[in-house]
Design a protein around this motif. Structure first.
Motif, PDB file in Angstrom:
ATOM      1  N   TYR A 168       0.835  -1.206   0.000  1.00  0.00           N
ATOM      2  CA  TYR A 168       0.000   0.000   0.000  1.00  0.00           C
ATOM      3  C   TYR A 168       0.869   1.255   0.000  1.00  0.00           C
ATOM      4  O   TYR A 168       1.763   1.395   0.825  1.00  0.00           O
ATOM      5  CB  TYR A 168      -0.907  -0.008   1.233  1.00  0.00           C
ATOM      6  N   GLN A 169       0.580   2.148  -0.938  1.00  0.00           N
ATOM      7  CA  GLN A 169       1.328   3.398  -1.092  1.00  0.00           C
ATOM      8  C   GLN A 169       2.844   3.151  -0.952  1.00  0.00           C
ATOM      9  O   GLN A 169       3.491   3.657  -0.021  1.00  0.00           O
ATOM     10  CB  GLN A 169       0.853   4.437  -0.076  1.00  0.00           C
ATOM     11  N   PRO A 170       3.410   2.396  -1.849  1.00  0.00           N
ATOM     12  CA  PRO A 170       4.815   2.008  -1.721  1.00  0.00           C
ATOM     13  C   PRO A 170       5.785   3.187  -1.690  1.00  0.00           C
ATOM     14  O   PRO A 170       6.868   3.079  -1.109  1.00  0.00           O
ATOM     15  CB  PRO A 170       5.046   1.115  -2.947  1.00  0.00           C
ATOM     16  N   TRP A 171       5.401   4.305  -2.299  1.00  0.00           N
ATOM     17  CA  TRP A 171       6.270   5.479  -2.272  1.00  0.00           C
ATOM     18  C   TRP A 171       6.406   6.020  -0.840  1.00  0.00           C
ATOM     19  O   TRP A 171       7.463   6.503  -0.455  1.00  0.00           O
ATOM     20  CB  TRP A 171       5.747   6.556  -3.220  1.00  0.00           C
ATOM     21  N   GLU A 172       5.328   5.925  -0.061  1.00  0.00           N
ATOM     22  CA  GLU A 172       5.377   6.363   1.336  1.00  0.00           C
ATOM     23  C   GLU A 172       6.217   5.392   2.175  1.00  0.00           C
ATOM     24  O   GLU A 172       6.986   5.803   3.043  1.00  0.00           O
ATOM     25  CB  GLU A 172       3.967   6.467   1.924  1.00  0.00           C
ATOM     26  N   ILE A 182      11.696   2.145  -5.663  1.00  0.00           N
ATOM     27  CA  ILE A 182      10.992   0.887  -5.466  1.00  0.00           C
ATOM     28  C   ILE A 182      11.158   0.045  -6.731  1.00  0.00           C
ATOM     29  O   ILE A 182      11.159   0.574  -7.846  1.00  0.00           O
ATOM     30  CB  ILE A 182       9.482   1.091  -5.144  1.00  0.00           C
ATOM     31  N   HIS A 183      11.294  -1.267  -6.532  1.00  0.00           N
ATOM     32  CA  HIS A 183      11.449  -2.192  -7.656  1.00  0.00           C
ATOM     33  C   HIS A 183      10.366  -3.265  -7.547  1.00  0.00           C
ATOM     34  O   HIS A 183      10.614  -4.365  -7.054  1.00  0.00           O
ATOM     35  CB  HIS A 183      12.846  -2.831  -7.647  1.00  0.00           C
ATOM     36  N   PRO A 184       9.159  -2.949  -7.997  1.00  0.00           N
ATOM     37  CA  PRO A 184       8.071  -3.931  -7.904  1.00  0.00           C
ATOM     38  C   PRO A 184       8.059  -4.894  -9.076  1.00  0.00           C
ATOM     39  O   PRO A 184       8.563  -4.594 -10.168  1.00  0.00           O
ATOM     40  CB  PRO A 184       6.830  -3.044  -7.936  1.00  0.00           C
ATOM     41  N   HIS A 185       7.464  -6.075  -8.852  1.00  0.00           N
ATOM     42  CA  HIS A 185       7.138  -6.949  -9.973  1.00  0.00           C
ATOM     43  C   HIS A 185       6.148  -6.185 -10.852  1.00  0.00           C
ATOM     44  O   HIS A 185       5.356  -5.372 -10.369  1.00  0.00           O
ATOM     45  CB  HIS A 185       6.497  -8.240  -9.460  1.00  0.00           C
ATOM     46  N   PHE A 186       6.185  -6.438 -12.156  1.00  0.00           N
ATOM     47  CA  PHE A 186       5.371  -5.622 -13.066  1.00  0.00           C
ATOM     48  C   PHE A 186       3.875  -5.686 -12.766  1.00  0.00           C
ATOM     49  O   PHE A 186       3.130  -4.749 -13.076  1.00  0.00           O
ATOM     50  CB  PHE A 186       5.657  -5.956 -14.535  1.00  0.00           C
ATOM     51  N   ILE A 204      10.790   4.327  -9.814  1.00  0.00           N
ATOM     52  CA  ILE A 204      10.124   3.030  -9.876  1.00  0.00           C
ATOM     53  C   ILE A 204      10.661   2.258 -11.077  1.00  0.00           C
ATOM     54  O   ILE A 204      10.536   2.688 -12.228  1.00  0.00           O
ATOM     55  CB  ILE A 204       8.583   3.171  -9.920  1.00  0.00           C
ATOM     56  N   ARG A 205      11.266   1.121 -10.770  1.00  0.00           N
ATOM     57  CA  ARG A 205      11.868   0.265 -11.802  1.00  0.00           C
ATOM     58  C   ARG A 205      11.227  -1.113 -11.683  1.00  0.00           C
ATOM     59  O   ARG A 205      11.327  -1.745 -10.639  1.00  0.00           O
ATOM     60  CB  ARG A 205      13.391   0.178 -11.605  1.00  0.00           C
ATOM     61  N   THR A 206      10.596  -1.576 -12.735  1.00  0.00           N
ATOM     62  CA  THR A 206       9.824  -2.814 -12.669  1.00  0.00           C
ATOM     63  C   THR A 206      10.619  -4.011 -13.209  1.00  0.00           C
ATOM     64  O   THR A 206      11.418  -3.877 -14.122  1.00  0.00           O
ATOM     65  CB  THR A 206       8.533  -2.691 -13.493  1.00  0.00           C
ATOM     66  N   PHE A 207      10.350  -5.183 -12.620  1.00  0.00           N
ATOM     67  CA  PHE A 207      11.000  -6.411 -13.090  1.00  0.00           C
ATOM     68  C   PHE A 207       9.919  -7.475 -13.310  1.00  0.00           C
ATOM     69  O   PHE A 207       8.804  -7.341 -12.791  1.00  0.00           O
ATOM     70  CB  PHE A 207      12.023  -6.890 -12.047  1.00  0.00           C
ATOM     71  N   THR A 208      10.229  -8.583 -13.935  1.00  0.00           N
ATOM     72  CA  THR A 208      11.132  -8.741 -15.054  1.00  0.00           C
ATOM     73  C   THR A 208      10.228  -8.685 -16.286  1.00  0.00           C
ATOM     74  O   THR A 208       9.408  -9.578 -16.480  1.00  0.00           O
ATOM     75  CB  THR A 208      11.867 -10.092 -14.976  1.00  0.00           C
ATOM     76  N   VAL A 209      10.378  -7.648 -17.082  1.00  0.00           N
ATOM     77  CA  VAL A 209       9.417  -7.296 -18.121  1.00  0.00           C
ATOM     78  C   VAL A 209       9.937  -7.747 -19.484  1.00  0.00           C
ATOM     79  O   VAL A 209      10.863  -7.146 -20.030  1.00  0.00           O
ATOM     80  CB  VAL A 209       9.145  -5.780 -18.128  1.00  0.00           C
ATOM     81  N   ASN A 210       9.320  -8.794 -20.043  1.00  0.00           N
ATOM     82  CA  ASN A 210       9.795  -9.357 -21.307  1.00  0.00           C
ATOM     83  C   ASN A 210       8.781  -9.284 -22.452  1.00  0.00           C
ATOM     84  O   ASN A 210       9.142  -9.456 -23.608  1.00  0.00           O
ATOM     85  CB  ASN A 210      10.209 -10.820 -21.101  1.00  0.00           C
ATOM     86  N   ASP A 211       7.522  -9.045 -22.114  1.00  0.00           N
ATOM     87  CA  ASP A 211       6.470  -8.994 -23.121  1.00  0.00           C
ATOM     88  C   ASP A 211       6.458  -7.631 -23.832  1.00  0.00           C
ATOM     89  O   ASP A 211       6.485  -6.581 -23.186  1.00  0.00           O
ATOM     90  CB  ASP A 211       5.111  -9.235 -22.445  1.00  0.00           C
TER      91      ASP A 211
END
Length: 245
Positions: A168-172, A182-186, A204-211
């Motif tokens: 919840y509200q990961p930036w906070e 923050i590095h959330p799953h996509f 915010i950097r998302t992983f692991t994005v292949n599509d």
């Protein structure tokens, strides 16, 4: 602009977490690479994802039961037989020294959620500072206690929270921990979370994005970075979108 990070290098086409893979990500035009750090029996910081060496090397057993000399004898070409005899488990210093020369960003993930490596945070940070790479390295982990420890050791290196979903509200939450990103799953990287994070100065950097479609969606949503096994594809999609703009 959304940065492109090569997940474990260019793991879609090369043996993950090897110099071959990192070099391929750089050649593909990636802005950064993501890698994983464990520790050997003799205290060497090594780049390998699993706590055991069974999946990606010709050896078996836990990383921490081997000295680095012993570990370096195993082939790390994984399922990419064409690189047999050319891929080994690299040390963190080997990768960082190379990355410094190439001026590529390095996301170092501390793999200390299952096995506790005493002094891992201090060792990694000491190495980063010794190489004067404070502004070139991001430290991330699923172990948020470890990230807090990193911040206590040094306030000059960016830390980022790894998580899967439902925060919840990961930036906070990031601000509470003193994290810069923050590095959330996509799955957890909705447009709203991306916008609110960036508006609150939290990368915010998302992983692991292949599509392909998902990469395009995250590019359109102006995500800070995409971590992908196929950096060459993500770079091309980003270039295509920028030409249309």
């Amino acid at each position: 602009m959304t940065n492109i990070f090569g997940h474990r290098g260019a793991a879609g086409h090369y043996p993950e977490n090897t110099m071959i893979s990192f070099m391929a990500a750089y050649e593909a035009g990636a802005d950064g690479i993501e890698l994983d750090v464990q520790m050997t029996k003799d205290g060497e910081l090594v780049v390998i994802h699993d706590e055991t060496i069974d999946r990606t090397t010709t050896g078996a057993g836990y990383v921490h039961t081997y000295t680095y000399k012993e570990l370096s004898r195993f082939d790390a070409s994984y399922t990419f037989s064409q690189y047999k005899g050319k891929a080994t488990v690299p040390t963190l210093i080997e990768v960082l020294e190379w990355a410094k020369q190439k001026n590529i960003i390095v996301n170092v993930e501390l793999k200390n959620g299952i096995i506790h490596y005493p002094g891992l945070e201090e060792k990694v940070i000491h190495l980063i500072e010794k190489l004067n790479m404070n502004k070139q390295v991001i430290i991330s982990s699923f172990n948020h206690y470890s990230l807090v420890e990193c911040k206590k050791i040094s306030n000059n290196i960016e830390i980022a929270i790894l998580y899967m979903e439902g925060l919840y509200q990961p930036w906070e939450y990031a601000k509470r921990l003193g994290a810069d990103g923050i590095h959330p799953h996509f799955y957890a990287a909705t447009r709203e979370i991306i916008t609110n994070s960036i508006n609150n100065d939290v990368a915010i950097r998302t992983f692991t994005v292949n599509d392909d479609k998902l990469i395009q969606q995250l590019l359109n949503n102006q995500c800070s970075a995409i971590i992908t096994d196929f950096p060459e594809k993500a770079v091309k999609l980003r270039d295509m979108l920028s030409r249309k703009a």
